[in-house]
Design a protein around this motif. Structure first.
Motif, PDB file in Angstrom:
ATOM      1  N   LYS A   5       0.829  -1.206   0.000  1.00  0.00           N
ATOM      2  CA  LYS A   5       0.000   0.000   0.000  1.00  0.00           C
ATOM      3  C   LYS A   5       0.860   1.252   0.000  1.00  0.00           C
ATOM      4  O   LYS A   5       0.589   2.224  -0.696  1.00  0.00           O
ATOM      5  N   GLU A   9       1.220   4.156  -2.909  1.00  0.00           N
ATOM      6  CA  GLU A   9       1.019   5.585  -2.675  1.00  0.00           C
ATOM      7  C   GLU A   9       2.198   6.397  -3.184  1.00  0.00           C
ATOM      8  O   GLU A   9       2.050   7.502  -3.683  1.00  0.00           O
ATOM      9  N   ASP A  12       1.905   6.580  -6.919  1.00  0.00           N
ATOM     10  CA  ASP A  12       0.621   7.076  -7.406  1.00  0.00           C
ATOM     11  C   ASP A  12       0.809   8.480  -7.982  1.00  0.00           C
ATOM     12  O   ASP A  12       1.335   9.371  -7.315  1.00  0.00           O
ATOM     13  N   SER A  14      -1.503  10.519  -8.610  1.00  0.00           N
ATOM     14  CA  SER A  14      -2.497  11.445  -8.063  1.00  0.00           C
ATOM     15  C   SER A  14      -1.932  12.283  -6.925  1.00  0.00           C
ATOM     16  O   SER A  14      -2.542  13.270  -6.518  1.00  0.00           O
ATOM     17  N   LEU A  15      -0.757  11.882  -6.387  1.00  0.00           N
ATOM     18  CA  LEU A  15      -0.122  12.665  -5.328  1.00  0.00           C
ATOM     19  C   LEU A  15       0.945  13.607  -5.863  1.00  0.00           C
ATOM     20  O   LEU A  15       1.532  14.371  -5.091  1.00  0.00           O
ATOM     21  N   ASP A  23      -4.722  14.642  -7.440  1.00  0.00           N
ATOM     22  CA  ASP A  23      -5.948  14.718  -6.643  1.00  0.00           C
ATOM     23  C   ASP A  23      -5.624  15.511  -5.379  1.00  0.00           C
ATOM     24  O   ASP A  23      -4.918  15.019  -4.488  1.00  0.00           O
ATOM     25  N   SER A  24      -6.124  16.727  -5.306  1.00  0.00           N
ATOM     26  CA  SER A  24      -5.787  17.597  -4.175  1.00  0.00           C
ATOM     27  C   SER A  24      -6.366  17.079  -2.866  1.00  0.00           C
ATOM     28  O   SER A  24      -5.727  17.169  -1.809  1.00  0.00           O
ATOM     29  N   LEU A  25      -7.581  16.508  -2.900  1.00  0.00           N
ATOM     30  CA  LEU A  25      -8.198  16.000  -1.675  1.00  0.00           C
ATOM     31  C   LEU A  25      -7.423  14.802  -1.128  1.00  0.00           C
ATOM     32  O   LEU A  25      -7.196  14.683   0.082  1.00  0.00           O
ATOM     33  N   LYS A  26      -6.985  13.935  -2.015  1.00  0.00           N
ATOM     34  CA  LYS A  26      -6.213  12.770  -1.590  1.00  0.00           C
ATOM     35  C   LYS A  26      -4.847  13.184  -1.065  1.00  0.00           C
ATOM     36  O   LYS A  26      -4.329  12.608  -0.100  1.00  0.00           O
ATOM     37  N   ALA A  27      -4.267  14.232  -1.678  1.00  0.00           N
ATOM     38  CA  ALA A  27      -2.954  14.690  -1.233  1.00  0.00           C
ATOM     39  C   ALA A  27      -3.014  15.312   0.158  1.00  0.00           C
ATOM     40  O   ALA A  27      -2.051  15.238   0.927  1.00  0.00           O
ATOM     41  N   TYR A  29      -4.911  14.315   2.703  1.00  0.00           N
ATOM     42  CA  TYR A  29      -5.034  13.285   3.736  1.00  0.00           C
ATOM     43  C   TYR A  29      -3.947  12.218   3.645  1.00  0.00           C
ATOM     44  O   TYR A  29      -3.889  11.335   4.496  1.00  0.00           O
ATOM     45  N   SER A  30      -3.117  12.283   2.648  1.00  0.00           N
ATOM     46  CA  SER A  30      -2.071  11.271   2.494  1.00  0.00           C
ATOM     47  C   SER A  30      -0.796  11.732   3.188  1.00  0.00           C
ATOM     48  O   SER A  30      -0.449  12.917   3.161  1.00  0.00           O
TER      49      SER A  30
END
Length: 220
Positions: A5, A9, A12, A14-15, A23-27, A29-30
């Motif tokens: 996992k 990440e 990925d 998206s980060l 993906d700003s929302l995922k970034a 919380y990651s």
């Protein structure tokens, strides 16, 4: 499973802020978010960031060092926004400003007053009080300003006022009239008509405020 996992990440896209799949929302919380540059400036809000994006690349400065090569510290203006060059000369070239120098450049009614002062013409100044004309003063003008404050010489003043008819409380003998000082001009009553009396006096020098001036007439 946890290692797979974490590796997913890290790889990925998206980060990655530079990727089209970011993906700003995922970034947010990651914990594995990646920054494109650790020296990137920090802005207070989005509006300030957008204003920086609209600037030319050469004028953008960073907090970590000096401005980018080719940038100018001078603020940029459009042609119609350029500051207008001043046409005034330096203070040293203007010379000393005072009442005497300003009187020489007067025009209009003040110019006539200046000519009377230069030619030693006597003028008659009608003065006023809160309600009507108080009287007049015949004198020579020594100096004046734009507010019509007058410095007068050899003044002959005539004015009217109400007659004071108050009787003293303890009789006429109880009041003692002290003699005026030598430096104080003495007023002489010339005429009494009903409740009004006309007085006159001679004053060597007088300073008359502009708010008391009603009319100025040239005598000779």
């Amino acid at each position: 499973m946890a290692d797979e996992k974490d590796s997913s990440e890290e790889s990925d896209e998206s980060l990655d802020a530079r990727s089209d799949k970011f993906d700003s929302l995922k970034a947010l919380y990651s914990s594995k978010g990646r920054l494109s540059s650790y020296n990137a400036p920090i802005y207070d809000n989005i509006s300030k960031f957008e204003s920086v994006l609209r600037r030319p690349v050469s004028s953008i400065k960073t907090d970590s060092g000096p401005a980018v090569a080719g940038s100018s510290s001078r603020q940029r203006f459009l042609p119609h926004q350029e500051p207008v060059p001043s046409t005034r000369r330096g203070r040293r070239s203007l010379g000393q400003k005072n009442v005497l120098s300003k009187m020489q450049r007067t025009l209009g009614p003040l110019g006539m007053l200046y000519s009377c002062m230069e030619n030693k013409n006597r003028v008659r100044v009608y003065t006023r009080n809160a309600r009507n004309i108080r009287g007049h003063i015949e004198a020579y003008v020594a100096a004046f300003d734009k507010h019509w404050n007058l410095a007068l010489e050899d003044c002959y003043e005539v004015w009217s006022r109400k007659v004071k008819r108050k009787a003293p409380a303890l009789g006429a003998d109880a009041v003692k009239v002290e003699a005026a000082e030598n430096d104080v001009p003495k007023a002489v009553v010339r005429k009494i008509e009903g409740k009004m009396e006309t007085l006159e006096r001679h004053v060597p020098q007088m300073l008359l405020r502009g708010e008391q001036v009603a009319i100025i007439v040239k005598i000779n």
